[in-house]
Design a protein around this motif. Structure first.
Motif, PDB file in Angstrom:
ATOM      1  N   PHE A  71     -16.146  14.882   1.117  1.00 22.48           N
ATOM      2  CA  PHE A  71     -17.458  14.258   1.359  1.00 22.48           C
ATOM      3  C   PHE A  71     -17.461  12.767   1.016  1.00 22.48           C
ATOM      4  N   ASP A  72     -16.590  12.316   0.090  1.00 20.41           N
ATOM      5  CA  ASP A  72     -16.618  10.891  -0.278  1.00 20.41           C
ATOM      6  C   ASP A  72     -15.277  10.181  -0.094  1.00 20.41           C
ATOM      7  N   THR A  73     -14.321  10.825   0.583  1.00 14.94           N
ATOM      8  CA  THR A  73     -12.980  10.238   0.672  1.00 14.94           C
ATOM      9  C   THR A  73     -12.458  10.312   2.109  1.00 14.94           C
ATOM     10  N   ARG A  74     -11.938   9.189   2.591  1.00 11.84           N
ATOM     11  CA  ARG A  74     -11.403   9.139   3.957  1.00 11.84           C
ATOM     12  C   ARG A  74     -10.052   8.425   3.963  1.00 11.84           C
ATOM     13  N   THR A  75      -9.201   8.826   4.904  1.00 12.59           N
ATOM     14  CA  THR A  75      -7.920   8.148   5.091  1.00 12.59           C
ATOM     15  C   THR A  75      -8.004   7.304   6.359  1.00 12.59           C
ATOM     16  N   PHE A  76      -7.722   6.018   6.201  1.00 10.86           N
ATOM     17  CA  PHE A  76      -7.800   5.054   7.295  1.00 10.86           C
ATOM     18  C   PHE A  76      -6.386   4.681   7.732  1.00 10.86           C
ATOM     19  N   LYS A  77      -6.128   4.830   9.033  1.00  9.63           N
ATOM     20  CA  LYS A  77      -4.840   4.384   9.590  1.00  9.63           C
ATOM     21  C   LYS A  77      -5.068   3.007  10.208  1.00  9.63           C
ATOM     22  N   LEU A  78      -4.325   2.014   9.728  1.00  4.25           N
ATOM     23  CA  LEU A  78      -4.581   0.614  10.086  1.00  4.25           C
ATOM     24  C   LEU A  78      -3.378  -0.005  10.762  1.00  4.25           C
ATOM     25  N   VAL A  79      -3.652  -0.856  11.745  1.00  6.70           N
ATOM     26  CA  VAL A  79      -2.572  -1.580  12.417  1.00  6.70           C
ATOM     27  C   VAL A  79      -2.900  -3.069  12.339  1.00  6.70           C
ATOM     28  N   PHE A  80      -1.985  -3.855  11.794  1.00  7.78           N
ATOM     29  CA  PHE A  80      -2.212  -5.304  11.726  1.00  7.78           C
ATOM     30  C   PHE A  80      -2.358  -5.868  13.130  1.00  7.78           C
ATOM     31  N   GLU A  81      -3.311  -6.809  13.282  1.00 11.58           N
ATOM     32  CA  GLU A  81      -3.493  -7.442  14.601  1.00 11.58           C
ATOM     33  C   GLU A  81      -2.277  -8.256  14.987  1.00 11.58           C
ATOM     34  N   ASP A  82      -1.646  -8.897  13.999  1.00 13.79           N
ATOM     35  CA  ASP A  82      -0.434  -9.679  14.233  1.00 13.79           C
ATOM     36  C   ASP A  82       0.723  -8.687  14.447  1.00 13.79           C
ATOM     37  N   LYS A  83       1.216  -8.638  15.683  1.00 15.27           N
ATOM     38  CA  LYS A  83       2.212  -7.610  16.041  1.00 15.27           C
ATOM     39  C   LYS A  83       3.494  -7.762  15.228  1.00 15.27           C
ATOM     40  N   THR A  84       3.876  -9.026  14.941  1.00 14.90           N
ATOM     41  CA  THR A  84       5.087  -9.241  14.158  1.00 14.90           C
ATOM     42  C   THR A  84       4.910  -8.671  12.757  1.00 14.90           C
ATOM     43  N   LEU A  85       3.729  -8.934  12.177  1.00  9.48           N
ATOM     44  CA  LEU A  85       3.454  -8.412  10.835  1.00  9.48           C
ATOM     45  C   LEU A  85       3.414  -6.877  10.857  1.00  9.48           C
ATOM     46  N   ALA A  86       2.807  -6.321  11.903  1.00 12.28           N
ATOM     47  CA  ALA A  86       2.717  -4.862  12.001  1.00 12.28           C
ATOM     48  C   ALA A  86       4.107  -4.229  11.963  1.00 12.28           C
ATOM     49  N   GLU A  87       5.061  -4.858  12.636  1.00 10.44           N
ATOM     50  CA  GLU A  87       6.413  -4.294  12.677  1.00 10.44           C
ATOM     51  C   GLU A  87       7.210  -4.588  11.419  1.00 10.44           C
ATOM     52  N   SER A  88       6.919  -5.737  10.774  1.00  6.64           N
ATOM     53  CA  SER A  88       7.779  -6.161   9.655  1.00  6.64           C
ATOM     54  C   SER A  88       7.201  -5.802   8.290  1.00  6.64           C
ATOM     55  N   PHE A  89       5.994  -5.231   8.252  1.00  8.43           N
ATOM     56  CA  PHE A  89       5.329  -4.982   6.963  1.00  8.43           C
ATOM     57  C   PHE A  89       6.117  -3.929   6.169  1.00  8.43           C
ATOM     58  N   ASN A  90       6.716  -4.371   5.078  1.00  9.21           N
ATOM     59  CA  ASN A  90       7.525  -3.478   4.236  1.00  9.21           C
ATOM     60  C   ASN A  90       6.868  -3.309   2.883  1.00  9.21           C
ATOM     61  N   TYR A  91       6.984  -2.135   2.318  1.00 11.84           N
ATOM     62  CA  TYR A  91       6.435  -1.888   0.982  1.00 11.84           C
ATOM     63  C   TYR A  91       7.203  -0.740   0.363  1.00 11.84           C
ATOM     64  N   LYS A  92       6.931  -0.513  -0.925  1.00 15.86           N
ATOM     65  CA  LYS A  92       7.587   0.589  -1.635  1.00 15.86           C
ATOM     66  C   LYS A  92       6.523   1.569  -2.109  1.00 15.86           C
ATOM     67  N   PRO A  93       6.881   2.852  -2.282  1.00 14.49           N
ATOM     68  CA  PRO A  93       5.874   3.820  -2.728  1.00 14.49           C
ATOM     69  C   PRO A  93       5.344   3.468  -4.112  1.00 14.49           C
ATOM     70  N   GLY A  94       4.025   3.439  -4.235  1.00 17.66           N
ATOM     71  CA  GLY A  94       3.403   3.069  -5.515  1.00 17.66           C
ATOM     72  C   GLY A  94       2.752   1.705  -5.446  1.00 17.66           C
ATOM     73  N   GLN A  95       3.121   0.909  -4.432  1.00 13.11           N
ATOM     74  CA  GLN A  95       2.512  -0.427  -4.315  1.00 13.11           C
ATOM     75  C   GLN A  95       1.092  -0.318  -3.764  1.00 13.11           C
ATOM     76  N   PHE A  96       0.314  -1.385  -3.953  1.00 10.78           N
ATOM     77  CA  PHE A  96      -1.057  -1.404  -3.466  1.00 10.78           C
ATOM     78  C   PHE A  96      -1.295  -2.655  -2.626  1.00 10.78           C
ATOM     79  N   VAL A  97      -2.410  -2.639  -1.903  1.00 12.84           N
ATOM     80  CA  VAL A  97      -2.842  -3.845  -1.164  1.00 12.84           C
ATOM     81  C   VAL A  97      -4.241  -4.213  -1.645  1.00 12.84           C
TER      82      VAL A  97
END
Ligand SMILES: Cc1cc2nc3c(=O)[nH]c(=O)nc-3n(C[C@H](O)[C@H](O)[C@H](O)COP(=O)(O)OP(=O)(O)OC[C@H]3O[C@@H](n4cnc5c(N)ncnc54)[C@H](O)[C@@H]3O)c2cc1C
Ligand code: FES
Length: 287
Positions: free
Chosen positions: A20-46
């Motif tokens: 009821f109070d939680t949703r998962t959002f799937k997001l795609v960066f508008e910048d196509k280069t960033l969308a493909e190159s966006f790297n992160y590690k498990p546990g990191q935040f934005v």
């Protein structure tokens, strides 16, 4: 010069209601280069923002192997997160990051992995869970203990059914307040301990688990889970906890997330218990 505070626009591709109070959002960066190159590690935040509303740290719940998109699971807790729950598919929100340290994955190859989560604590762990399932053969047994207040508040219900089918993996769920249809465990997450095959007696000695524990949830849950892990023979340095702190910059500049001589945004949010217990006010650090 690059301005680290400038966020990047991302379009909401889909929205999955978890509870009821939680949703998962799937997001795609508008910048196509960033969308493909966006790297992160498990546990990191934005740092997630809506223009004119605010900004807040949110853990990345997708796996680094999910390319081209990022998933965030957000509970409507306050001003910004309630506003994010009003956005629709195709709308734009803003992201900067990734920030913070991460959970170990390569370093724990060959070990048994125990994931213990409460409520909205599963989304940050999902990133590392998905990462280890990407290379399931590299690890020993996997146990996931997950508790929520009610059955409705359990996140990733469909995905958990898939996890339960994965080789040498056990997922144990519990709720504090069952509804009429709930047939599973009832009580706090530590009530599941007897089902963990831990603390096998060997004469007078206890066999130490060849395991690593990943813990995320409300402070009171973390406190009792750590007690259980320690009495089950886990070493302090094999217990990983992710902490939440009020943050502003996310990059070690503003001091809002300070604990002892550290900033949670750059030295954390993942800490070993070995590290946490040295804080002058370790109980306070976990709240
Ligand atoms: C590293 C990190 C990772 C995180 N990951 C996630 C995540 O994956 N998903 C997630 O949902 N959250 C996550 N959080 C928590 C999230 O950042 C906070 O809940 C954030 O404050 C939400 O921003 P907001 O503006 O919506 O809430 P705020 O308005 O800042 O409110 C935050 C809290 O204060 C309370 N509050 C607000 N206004 C009042 C008031 N007037 N009186 C009393 N209490 C009030 C709210 O109930 C809420 O609990 C994370 C935090 C950190 C530090
Ligand atoms: S949030 Fe600014 S120093 Fe951590």
């Amino acid at each position: 010069m690059k301005n680290e505070y400038i966020p990047h626009p991302a379009v909401i591709e889909s929205i999955q209601t978890e509870s009821f109070d939680t949703r998962t959002f799937k997001l795609v960066f508008e910048d196509k280069t960033l969308a493909e190159s966006f790297n992160y590690k498990p546990g990191q935040f934005v740092q997630v923002s809506l223009l004119g509303v605010g900004e807040a740290p949110i853990s990345i719940t997708s796996s680094p192997s999910d390319r081209g998109f990022v998933e965030l699971t957000i509970r409507a807790a306050g001003k910004l997160t309630r506003a994010i729950h009003q956005v629709k598919q195709g709308d734009r929100i803003y992201i900067r990051g990734p920030y913070g340290n991460s959970f170990p994955v390569d370093e724990v190859a060959g070990k048994d992995l125990y994931f213990i989560a409460g409520g909205i604590g599963l989304p940050p762990l999902r990133s590392v869970i998905k990462s280890v399932f990407d290379r399931r053969g590299d690890f020993g047994k996997i146990k996931i203990l997950y508790g929520a207040k009610t059955p409705n508040e359990l996140c990733f219900k469909e995905e958990i059914k898939v996890w339960k089918q994965i080789d040498n993996t056990e997922v144990l769920l519990t709720v504090d307040e069952p509804d009429d249809r709930w047939q599973g465990n009832i009580g706090v997450v530590t009530k599941l301990w007897d089902k963990m095959d831990l603390a096998v007696p060997n004469g007078t000695d206890m066999v130490l688990p060849n395991g690593v524990a990943y813990v995320c949830g409300p402070p009171i849950m973390i406190k009792f889970v750590i007690e259980k892990l320690l009495t089950s023979g886990f070493k302090d340095e094999d217990i990983y906890i992710t902490l939440e702190r009020y943050m502003k910059c996310g990059i070690g500049k503003c001091g809002h997330c300070n604990i002892a001589d550290m900033f949670v945004c750059i030295d954390g949010p993942v800490f070993t218990y070995d590290h946490l217990k040295k804080f002058p006010d370790k109980e306070g650090a976990m709240t």
